[in-house]
Design an enzyme around this catalytic site. Structure first.
Site, PDB file in Angstrom:
ATOM      1  N   ASN A 132     -52.903 -17.307 -17.567  1.00  0.00           N
ATOM      2  CA  ASN A 132     -52.020 -18.280 -18.215  1.00  0.00           C
ATOM      3  C   ASN A 132     -52.160 -18.243 -19.735  1.00  0.00           C
ATOM      4  O   ASN A 132     -52.150 -19.277 -20.410  1.00  0.00           O
ATOM      5  CB  ASN A 132     -52.294 -19.687 -17.676  1.00  0.00           C
ATOM      6  CG  ASN A 132     -51.451 -20.010 -16.451  1.00  0.00           C
ATOM      7  OD1 ASN A 132     -50.255 -19.765 -16.424  1.00  0.00           O
ATOM      8  ND2 ASN A 132     -52.088 -20.546 -15.427  1.00  0.00           N
TER       9      ASN A 132
ATOM     10  N   ASP B 235     -54.674 -14.465 -13.042  1.00  0.00           N
ATOM     11  CA  ASP B 235     -53.649 -15.153 -13.822  1.00  0.00           C
ATOM     12  C   ASP B 235     -54.376 -15.973 -14.879  1.00  0.00           C
ATOM     13  O   ASP B 235     -54.937 -17.024 -14.594  1.00  0.00           O
ATOM     14  CB  ASP B 235     -52.817 -16.043 -12.898  1.00  0.00           C
ATOM     15  CG  ASP B 235     -51.796 -16.882 -13.645  1.00  0.00           C
ATOM     16  OD1 ASP B 235     -51.678 -16.732 -14.881  1.00  0.00           O
ATOM     17  OD2 ASP B 235     -51.120 -17.708 -13.001  1.00  0.00           O
TER      18      ASP B 235
ATOM     19  N   GLU C  67     -53.582 -18.766  -6.706  1.00  0.00           N
ATOM     20  CA  GLU C  67     -52.634 -19.799  -6.291  1.00  0.00           C
ATOM     21  C   GLU C  67     -52.273 -19.626  -4.816  1.00  0.00           C
ATOM     22  O   GLU C  67     -51.101 -19.614  -4.443  1.00  0.00           O
ATOM     23  CB  GLU C  67     -51.387 -19.789  -7.186  1.00  0.00           C
ATOM     24  CG  GLU C  67     -50.750 -21.158  -7.326  1.00  0.00           C
ATOM     25  CD  GLU C  67     -49.640 -21.226  -8.350  1.00  0.00           C
ATOM     26  OE1 GLU C  67     -48.990 -22.279  -8.412  1.00  0.00           O
ATOM     27  OE2 GLU C  67     -49.422 -20.244  -9.088  1.00  0.00           O
TER      28      GLU C  67
ATOM     29  N   ASP D 140     -50.919 -12.011 -16.583  1.00  0.00           N
ATOM     30  CA  ASP D 140     -51.871 -11.561 -15.555  1.00  0.00           C
ATOM     31  C   ASP D 140     -52.634 -10.373 -16.118  1.00  0.00           C
ATOM     32  O   ASP D 140     -52.040  -9.350 -16.456  1.00  0.00           O
ATOM     33  CB  ASP D 140     -51.120 -11.183 -14.285  1.00  0.00           C
ATOM     34  CG  ASP D 140     -50.302 -12.346 -13.750  1.00  0.00           C
ATOM     35  OD1 ASP D 140     -50.834 -13.121 -12.943  1.00  0.00           O
ATOM     36  OD2 ASP D 140     -49.135 -12.482 -14.176  1.00  0.00           O
TER      37      ASP D 140
ATOM     38  N   ASP E 147     -43.267 -15.550  -8.580  1.00  0.00           N
ATOM     39  CA  ASP E 147     -42.798 -15.336  -9.947  1.00  0.00           C
ATOM     40  C   ASP E 147     -43.725 -14.409 -10.737  1.00  0.00           C
ATOM     41  O   ASP E 147     -43.409 -14.021 -11.861  1.00  0.00           O
ATOM     42  CB  ASP E 147     -42.590 -16.665 -10.694  1.00  0.00           C
ATOM     43  CG  ASP E 147     -43.669 -17.694 -10.425  1.00  0.00           C
ATOM     44  OD1 ASP E 147     -44.693 -17.355  -9.795  1.00  0.00           O
ATOM     45  OD2 ASP E 147     -43.495 -18.858 -10.845  1.00  0.00           O
ATOM     46  N   HIS E 148     -44.850 -14.039 -10.143  1.00  0.00           N
ATOM     47  CA  HIS E 148     -45.762 -13.036 -10.697  1.00  0.00           C
ATOM     48  C   HIS E 148     -45.644 -11.748  -9.890  1.00  0.00           C
ATOM     49  O   HIS E 148     -45.157 -11.755  -8.746  1.00  0.00           O
ATOM     50  CB  HIS E 148     -47.219 -13.504 -10.611  1.00  0.00           C
ATOM     51  CG  HIS E 148     -47.533 -14.734 -11.390  1.00  0.00           C
ATOM     52  ND1 HIS E 148     -48.272 -14.728 -12.547  1.00  0.00           N
ATOM     53  CD2 HIS E 148     -47.224 -16.042 -11.158  1.00  0.00           C
ATOM     54  CE1 HIS E 148     -48.403 -15.958 -12.995  1.00  0.00           C
ATOM     55  NE2 HIS E 148     -47.784 -16.776 -12.166  1.00  0.00           N
TER      56      HIS E 148
ATOM     57  N   ASN F 221     -50.962 -13.210  -8.439  1.00  0.00           N
ATOM     58  CA  ASN F 221     -50.716 -14.625  -8.177  1.00  0.00           C
ATOM     59  C   ASN F 221     -49.606 -14.687  -7.137  1.00  0.00           C
ATOM     60  O   ASN F 221     -48.443 -14.456  -7.444  1.00  0.00           O
ATOM     61  CB  ASN F 221     -50.314 -15.356  -9.463  1.00  0.00           C
ATOM     62  CG  ASN F 221     -50.040 -16.834  -9.228  1.00  0.00           C
ATOM     63  OD1 ASN F 221     -49.483 -17.227  -8.214  1.00  0.00           O
ATOM     64  ND2 ASN F 221     -50.430 -17.666 -10.185  1.00  0.00           N
TER      65      ASN F 221
END
Length: 260
Positions: A152, A150, A34, A221, A250-251, A7
């Protein structure tokens, strides 16, 4: 064949990081999530210049997924079946021809689902049901299949440094975790957990509250492998050092190596 997922949290904002990592890690196939770009605005040439074919399913400002491949990309299929009215760009799959087999790779950006009790959470669960239905159909083809992205979803308490902090979040709700287990129960192998059963294995650290420095991470992930793909698995890893780079996502990237 080395297959990765990341991501990227805005491909234009992280382009330098993406190119640096690609040239160092040298994956054959990469699934981005994303990308936050329409197809026409994706910096395709920057990746083509270092040897990648590119397929995108973009959306302005948010969402968006991509597949990059040094092996070429065949039969690209965008959008998750099951809801013709769903316009969010969250799913892209394609066939990649390896030395010994053809493998189907999907780039997945599963809905976040927050806040709980709203249509966003209902959409998340419905999307997961659609993913399981599509995966069941793909499994019937008995081809190697990698569902990468990802999700989530924090599958288990040991997938969070501080699970109590996530009890009110859609990522850690019983319904989300049950849907993830239902996908696994179809016959998929969670590649990272197959290689790293220990705690403190994370793929995401929030930008807030010093999460990276405190290692307050979560594992959301995932690379889910069909039985035919799991039989080809030789190694996997998480390139967590990218989280410490300047202007990071942030991933972090997650990858598998397979005899394909």
């Amino acid at each position: 064949m080395k297959i990765a997922t990341w991501n990227i949290n805005g491909v234009k904002a992280r382009l330098d990081n993406a190119l640096t990592w690609l040239q160092a890690a040298e994956p054959d196939v990469v699934c981005f999530q994303e990308i936050k770009s329409v197809d026409e605005g994706f910096p395709k040439s920057a990746f083509e210049d270092i040897g990648y074919a590119v397929a995108t399913h973009g959306q302005k400002g948010f969402n968006g997924v991509a597949i990059l491949s040094k092996r070429g990309i065949d039969d690209v299929r965008a959008r998750l079946p099951g809801d013709d009215e769903d316009e969010q760009a969250r799913y892209l799959e394609a066939d990649i021809v390896g030395d010994n087999a053809v493998i189907t790779v999907a780039s997945i950006y599963l809905p976040n689902g927050n806040p709980i009790g709203t249509e966003k959470f209902s959409y998340k669960l419905a999307w997961m049901d659609r993913l399981a239905a599509h995966a069941r159909q793909r499994l019937a083809l008995e081809m190697p299949l990698v569902l990468a992205g990802d999700y989530n979803v924090i599958p288990e308490p040991n997938d969070a440094k501080n699970p109590d902090a996530w009890t009110g979040d859609a990522l850690f709700q019983p319904e989300s975790r049950t849907a993830f287990r239902a996908l696994s129960a179809l016959g998929f192998t969670d590649a990272v957990r197959a290689c790293y059963p220990a705690d403190d294995v994370y793929t995401f650290w929030d930008y807030q509250a010093g999460a990276w420095n405190k290692n307050h991470g979560i594992r959301i992930d995932h690379m889910m492998l069909s039985p035919e793909a799991a039989d080809l698995l030789t190694a996997c890893g998480i390139d967590r050092d990218t989280r410490g780079w300047e202007k990071p996502s942030d991933h972090v990237p997650v990858w598998v190596e397979m005899r394909v």
